[in-house]
Design a protein around this motif. Structure first.
Motif, short mmCIF file in Angstrom:
data_model
loop_
_atom_site.label_atom_id
_atom_site.label_comp_id
_atom_site.label_asym_id
_atom_site.label_seq_id
_atom_site.Cartn_x
_atom_site.Cartn_y
_atom_site.Cartn_z
N TYR A 149 7.75 -3.26 11.21
CA TYR A 149 6.72 -3.43 10.23
C TYR A 149 6.67 -2.26 9.12
CZ TYR A 149 1.65 -2.60 8.85
OH TYR A 149 0.75 -2.31 7.98
N LEU A 150 7.01 -0.90 9.57
CA LEU A 150 7.06 0.10 8.62
C LEU A 150 7.97 -0.18 7.59
CD1 LEU A 150 6.69 3.50 10.77
CD2 LEU A 150 5.06 2.54 9.10
N ASP A 191 5.95 -6.56 -10.38
CA ASP A 191 5.09 -6.80 -11.67
C ASP A 191 5.92 -6.46 -13.02
OD1 ASP A 191 3.15 -7.50 -10.20
OD2 ASP A 191 2.14 -5.25 -10.03
N LEU A 192 6.87 -5.61 -12.99
CA LEU A 192 7.40 -5.25 -14.27
C LEU A 192 8.37 -6.49 -14.59
CD1 LEU A 192 8.70 -1.52 -14.30
CD2 LEU A 192 7.43 -2.70 -16.14
N ALA A 252 3.30 4.32 -5.50
CA ALA A 252 3.63 2.97 -5.90
C ALA A 252 2.57 2.15 -6.35
CB ALA A 252 4.43 2.25 -4.88
N ASP A 274 1.52 0.93 -10.04
CA ASP A 274 1.22 -0.54 -10.26
C ASP A 274 -0.01 -1.03 -11.12
OD1 ASP A 274 2.16 -3.34 -9.69
OD2 ASP A 274 0.61 -3.63 -8.59
N LEU A 286 6.03 -2.99 -5.40
CA LEU A 286 5.09 -3.59 -6.26
C LEU A 286 5.12 -3.63 -7.77
CD1 LEU A 286 1.65 -3.76 -4.35
CD2 LEU A 286 3.15 -5.68 -5.11
N PRO A 287 5.16 -2.29 -8.00
CA PRO A 287 5.32 -1.97 -9.47
C PRO A 287 6.77 -2.58 -10.30
CG PRO A 287 5.24 -0.03 -8.51
CD PRO A 287 5.40 -1.05 -7.43
N ILE A 291 0.92 -0.34 -14.64
CA ILE A 291 1.80 -1.54 -15.14
C ILE A 291 0.77 -2.74 -15.48
CG2 ILE A 291 3.57 -3.24 -14.60
CD1 ILE A 291 4.93 -0.48 -13.31
N TYR A 330 6.37 -2.86 5.47
CA TYR A 330 5.39 -2.41 4.72
C TYR A 330 5.81 -1.65 3.41
CZ TYR A 330 0.97 0.46 3.92
OH TYR A 330 -0.06 0.80 3.63
N PHE A 331 6.77 -0.65 3.75
CA PHE A 331 7.43 0.24 2.75
C PHE A 331 7.94 -0.70 1.55
CE2 PHE A 331 10.90 2.55 0.63
CZ PHE A 331 10.23 3.67 0.35
N ASN A 382 5.34 -2.76 -0.37
CA ASN A 382 4.41 -2.07 -1.41
C ASN A 382 5.08 -1.18 -2.42
OD1 ASN A 382 1.62 -2.63 -0.36
ND2 ASN A 382 2.74 -2.03 1.62
N VAL A 383 6.12 -0.71 -2.06
CA VAL A 383 6.67 0.43 -2.95
C VAL A 383 7.45 -0.48 -4.07
CG1 VAL A 383 8.67 1.99 -3.15
CG2 VAL A 383 6.92 2.36 -1.27
#
Lengths: 135, 679
Positions: free
Chosen positions: B302-303, B317-318, A83, A87, B313-314, A90, B306-307, B310-311
């Protein structure tokens, strides 16, 4: 191994908070409190499996849960790395995009949680088979 | 169409009620609130033999007492709306507990069908339930089901149709013994002759039982009816008389119900093989272990975060890039023709709403993970483990979900508090949710801490998270001790067996939760964004224009500038100027806005904002500012959700206590710092 990785991470994280250089600088172990939490939990669960060796059911259950968490953390780290790589594409503005992606993937994949995921997978399968026979 | 049938679906948590609701309605449901309260009401429709069947999903409950809002809602719905048929889901693997609700419903005099779910798991555990015998003892239809595989659903549908023409009721399921039965009969006769109005509303036997039990909700309602006082006085006298024989009458009657249930269970449950250890039991020896349980739970949460963080994020941002492009494009095509409209759309609506919507992927991924863990059965274990820690601060175990979720965003955190059954607990948790330091506050900490504290920035930021947890626990404890005391009901929970998650259920749950976030947060943010935009481009002397959003001097002349300067004296003890003050004011919309407002007000680009902050803050005033941002009013979206969940009064109370807390805490930091010579 998990426990050692966790302790190293917590020591380095503490050093970072105090504004000093990491005491135990190991590239594969990030100075991160969250990472330390995961590693220590997996470590103590697996140690518990050894501690309960006289109670075969609880021993296998500890091994199953500990290795299951190990596999989960490895899978999550791989997914997060991919990911973050995506990113980078992107949000890229200028410079060497491929080089940066390569660095991100390399740093993410060689982390201790990913590397230790493989033995955790083996342990998980072994304890799962043993547990099936027991039940 | 032959007509409309109203069907109520009842059951304890974790017995497969949602799965049966989805199987009956095809998962299509609309969500509203129960009358007078803000507890969710889910209604679906199914077509059955030419009938339109309206399926109402009652809250997950264990009984029908007046001690919890969910139980009151369920029984008031049955009494007031009079559904044609009630289907109660009973768990075959925990028949004793599940049958208590079935017996309570039978006493209410409803046309009942029992869906005996999870019969496969019972067989796996080594016993079978004699359905015919159970049917004969309860005197209502019993349908065995394996809801997760869709087994028994067609039969259940057929029985529903049959029960319309042939209703089956059995209000006298429990025999309370001679003296109590006589008292019930006398009360019923009295009702029929002297207070016929109550017989139209309530089943006479159930009402007599509740009056003898001194059920506070029933007593309050009967008081309002003609000659209701007479009936209550008669019941009170009888209770006194009976209590001299059996002790506490309510306790005695509950025990009688359990005795009847045990008698039924004893007759219908047959063990076919010696019980061995199950996978669920084996895993629970580790996951619920007093030493391993807590670290495993915290690690899992937490996991999950965290997942999700972070996962997504793209995607975040898109979405962010999409809104930025949309804003730029809007400016490009409208700037020359209609600059005011261009600014409203680009700077107000698109940027304002976009700020919230960029978090949608992260929230949706988090909801998927939560739904999976719920389906697997692990969330019930998380609650079980954390219940002990939170109980030291008088908070329910389920508070952990909203408090953890609050670290991402307070809006879904507040919504997730719906799972808390007790209304006082729910109000407490909702009101402390905004103390969880959401990710929107992180940019403020980052920019201030990196500018002022240098290498100690991480320590300063970490202290915000630690303080966030401490404040939430302490304030929760104070609320529970002084404001939301109320009746305390024990925390009873069923630990379901571990199951494979069902993709359909996971997707339905995720969509329902995400949709709620989008609609509620989106609408509120839209209105607030327009308001702030208006306050920025206008001032006491009239219209300034969109230029104010670019020029700090013009902004000073706007309403925003005027408000900032008016509020500034309040914050003088902390050493904050009007720019820092107005940034806090804008932060009410969304906390990230504090940073962009500072940049605008200080006339600096974000890249050099650090230098500007260094010039305007001392280390002590900066740390006090960070604490203020951590504790002060929740953002508009969170406020709107709090208002819709627990009402305007509590939303205002939340603003007030947080403002006072933030002010006192930052003042205390300044005071202590000055004493220590850090100023």
């Amino acid at each position: 191994m998990y426990l050692i990785a966790g302790i190293v991470a917590i020591v380095n994280w503490s050093s970072m908070l105090l504004g000093i250089e990491p005491i135990l600088s190991i590239g594969y172990i990030p100075p991160d409190a969250g990472f330390a939490l995961v590693m220590i939990t997996i470590g103590i669960t697996m140690i518990a499996a050894a501690y309960f060796r006289d109670n075969i059911a609880k021993c296998l259950a500890c091994a199953l849960v500990g290795s299951g968490l190990g596999i989960a953390s490895a899978f999550i780290q791989i997914a997060v790395t991919l990911a973050v790589g995506l990113d980078v594409i992107i949000t890229w503005e200028e410079g060497d995009v491929l080089g940066t992606i390569f660095d991100v993937l390399r740093e993410g994949i060689i982390r201790a949680d990913v590397v230790l995921g493989l033995p955790a997978l083996v342990l998980f399968m072994m304890s799962y088979r043993a547990l099936k026979r027991l039940l | 169409m032959k007509g409309t049938i109203k069907l109520a679906l009842a059951g304890s948590p974790n017995v497969g009620k949602s799965t049966i609701f989805n199987a009956l309605t095809g998962g299509r449901a609309w969500v509203g609130n129960w009358p007078g309260v803000t507890v969710e009401k889910k209604v679906g429709v199914m077509k059955l033999n030419g009938y339109k069947v309206e399926v109402v999903d009652l809250p997950g409950i264990y009984s029908l007492t007046a001690y919890s809002i969910d139980e009151l809602i369920a029984r008031n719905f049955i009494i007031e709306e009079r559904p044609d048929v009630v289907v109660v889901i009973v768990s075959a693997i925990n028949l004793e507990r599940s049958l208590y609700l079935a017996v309570s419903l039978l006493e209410l005099g409803v046309n009942l069908i029992v869906a005996l779910n999870m019969v496969d798991l019972a067989e796996r555990e080594g016993y079978v339930v004699d359905v015919k015998k159970l049917e004969a003892l309860l005197r209502v239809p019993v349908v065995p089901t394996i809801a997760i595989k869709g087994i028994g659903i067609d039969k259940l549908k057929n029985i529903i149709i049959q029960s319309i023409s042939n209703p089956r009721r059995n209000p006298a399921i429990v025999d309370y013994g001679d003296p109590i039965e006589k008292a019930i009969s006398r009360l019923c006769s009295f009702m029929k002759t002297h207070t016929p109005e109550v017989v139209h509303t309530y089943h006479p036997r159930w009402l007599a039982i509740k009056l003898l039990e001194n059920d506070r909700d029933v007593v309050e309602k009967v008081k309002l009816l003609p000659k209701g006082d007479l009936l209550i006085n008669m019941a009170n006298e009888m209770r006194k008389e009976l209590e001299s024989v059996v002790g506490d009458l309510e306790v005695y009657m509950v025990n009688q119900r359990y005795a009847k249930i045990l008698e039924i269970v004893d007759k219908v449950v047959r063990r076919v093989r010696v019980k061995g250890i199950s996978v669920s039991e084996l895993l629970d020896t580790v996951l619920l272990d007093k030493f391993l349980g807590l670290p495993i739970t915290i690690t899992s949460i937490y996991l999950m975060l965290y997942f999700a963080y972070n996962v997504s994020l793209p995607l975040v941002d898109l979405v962010d890039a999409l809104f930025s492009s949309l804003a730029d494009y809007t400016r490009l095509i409208l700037q020359d023709k209609a600059p005011l409209l261009a600014s409203l759309l680009a700077d107000g609506i698109i940027t304002g709403v976009g700020t919230v919507l960029v978090f949608t992927p992260m929230i949706a991924i988090f909801y998927i993970l939560v739904a999976i863990l719920e389906d697997v059965g692990y969330m019930a274990r998380v609650v079980f483990v954390l219940d002990k820690v939170l109980h030291r601060f008088m908070l329910p175990g389920k508070a952990i979900v909203p408090l953890i979720l609050g670290f991402a965003c307070n809006v879904p955190a507040v919504l997730s508090a719906r799972t808390i059954e007790d209304e006082n607990d729910r109000k407490t948790v909702i009101m402390i949710c905004p103390l969880s330091t959401c990710s929107a506050r992180l940019p403020v900490y980052l920019i201030i801490a990196s500018a002022i504290f240098g290498t100690y920035a991480a320590l300063a930021i970490t202290s915000m998270y630690v303080l966030s947890i401490i404040f939430a626990l302490v304030i929760g404890f104070l609320f529970k001790s002084f404001i939301f005391k109320g009746p305390s009901i024990g925390f009873i929970m069923e630990l379901p067996p571990y199951l494979m998650p069902q993709s359909r259920t996971v997707l339905i749950k995720t969509w329902e939760r995400t949709k709620r976030f989008l609609t509620k947060a989106g609408t509120v943010i839209l209105a607030a964004a327009i308001l702030v935009w208006l306050l920025s481009i206008t001032g006491p002397k009239g219209l300034i224009g969109p230029e104010a959003l670019e020029d700090p001097a013009l902004l000073k002349a706007s309403w925003v500038g005027a408000i900032g300067r008016a509020l500034q004296p309040i914050f003088t003890p902390m050493g904050w100027d009007w720019g820092a003050t107005i940034a806090l004011f804008f932060g009410f919309m969304a906390k990230e806005v504090v940073v962009s407002t500072m940049a605008m007000v200080y006339g600096a680009e974000e890249t050099s904002l650090g230098r500007a902050i260094l010039a305007h803050f001392s280390p002590l005033s900066a740390y006090a500012y960070m604490i203020f941002v951590l504790l002060y009013v929740p953002c508009v979206a969170t406020m709107a959700v709090i208002r819709s969940e627990i009402g305007l009064k509590y939303a205002v109370l939340t603003i007030m206590y947080q403002m006072v807390l933030a002010y006192l805490a930052s003042l205390a930091v300044m005071f202590i710092g000055m004493i220590l010579g850090l100023g």
